[in-house]
Design a protein around this motif. Sequence first.
Motif, PDB file in Angstrom:
ATOM      1  N   UNK A  35       0.852  -1.181   0.000  1.00 34.77           N
ATOM      2  CA  UNK A  35       0.000   0.000   0.000  1.00 34.77           C
ATOM      3  C   UNK A  35       0.893   1.238   0.000  1.00 34.77           C
ATOM      4  N   UNK A  36       0.575   2.149  -0.883  1.00 29.51           N
ATOM      5  CA  UNK A  36       1.222   3.449  -0.946  1.00 29.51           C
ATOM      6  C   UNK A  36       0.160   4.515  -0.720  1.00 29.51           C
ATOM      7  N   UNK A  43       5.051  13.544  -2.223  1.00 28.76           N
ATOM      8  CA  UNK A  43       5.343  12.424  -3.106  1.00 28.76           C
ATOM      9  C   UNK A  43       4.673  11.164  -2.571  1.00 28.76           C
ATOM     10  N   UNK A  44       4.424  10.255  -3.494  1.00 26.72           N
ATOM     11  CA  UNK A  44       3.837   8.987  -3.096  1.00 26.72           C
ATOM     12  C   UNK A  44       4.813   8.242  -2.196  1.00 26.72           C
ATOM     13  N   UNK A  45       4.317   7.698  -1.091  1.00 28.37           N
ATOM     14  CA  UNK A  45       5.185   7.003  -0.155  1.00 28.37           C
ATOM     15  C   UNK A  45       4.649   5.615   0.156  1.00 28.37           C
ATOM     16  N   UNK A  46       5.581   4.732   0.448  1.00 28.25           N
ATOM     17  CA  UNK A  46       5.216   3.381   0.846  1.00 28.25           C
ATOM     18  C   UNK A  46       4.678   3.412   2.267  1.00 28.25           C
ATOM     19  N   UNK A  54       7.442  -8.314   6.178  1.00 20.07           N
ATOM     20  CA  UNK A  54       6.432  -7.256   6.318  1.00 20.07           C
ATOM     21  C   UNK A  54       7.125  -5.969   6.737  1.00 20.07           C
ATOM     22  N   UNK A  55       6.772  -4.882   6.070  1.00 18.55           N
ATOM     23  CA  UNK A  55       7.427  -3.614   6.354  1.00 18.55           C
ATOM     24  C   UNK A  55       6.395  -2.502   6.484  1.00 18.55           C
ATOM     25  N   UNK A  56       6.692  -1.566   7.348  1.00 23.03           N
ATOM     26  CA  UNK A  56       5.812  -0.426   7.568  1.00 23.03           C
ATOM     27  C   UNK A  56       6.616   0.874   7.558  1.00 23.03           C
ATOM     28  N   UNK A  57       5.967   1.920   7.107  1.00 24.46           N
ATOM     29  CA  UNK A  57       6.555   3.240   7.286  1.00 24.46           C
ATOM     30  C   UNK A  57       6.577   3.550   8.783  1.00 24.46           C
ATOM     31  N   UNK A  66      -0.958  -4.629   7.764  1.00 21.85           N
ATOM     32  CA  UNK A  66      -1.190  -5.179   6.434  1.00 21.85           C
ATOM     33  C   UNK A  66      -1.318  -6.692   6.559  1.00 21.85           C
ATOM     34  N   UNK A  67      -2.256  -7.246   5.819  1.00 26.97           N
ATOM     35  CA  UNK A  67      -2.433  -8.689   5.805  1.00 26.97           C
ATOM     36  C   UNK A  67      -2.801  -9.119   4.391  1.00 26.97           C
ATOM     37  N   UNK A  68      -2.682 -10.383   4.140  1.00 25.18           N
ATOM     38  CA  UNK A  68      -3.016 -10.922   2.821  1.00 25.18           C
ATOM     39  C   UNK A  68      -3.820 -12.202   2.955  1.00 25.18           C
TER      40      UNK A  68
END
Length: 120
Positions: A35-36, A43-46, A54-57, A66-68
């Motif tokens: 997700x951005x 600017x668009x950011x992650x 799994x990574x987060x800002x 975030x899940x899948x």
Amino acid sequence: VQLQASGGGSVQAGGSLRLSCVASGNILRINSMAWYREAPGKVRELVASKGSSTNYADSVKGRFTISRDNARKTAFLQMNSLNPEDAGVYFCAADLDDGSLPRRPGYAYWGRGTLVTVSS
């Protein structure tokens, strides 16, 4: 291949939203989904990504998850304790293999954004 994001809306500060992103089409494998967000004038950011890791800002750690669901080719972003700085258009992206040669590397597939507004 198409990515369809949904779940945006308008909430008050402190509220929650859950975004969904469904991938469809000829997909052999999804390596990662992310997700951005893009805020006005920025600017668009992650925001978050989920693949082998799994990574987060930093700004969303502890508040967003975030899940899948791999069987449904879907990614979710649970957003809690929203504040006005979280507002913007949220885009989902996927690093996947659709059988194309050469394979398009990285987050080559993007959905249309879904708008999140947070009022103070």
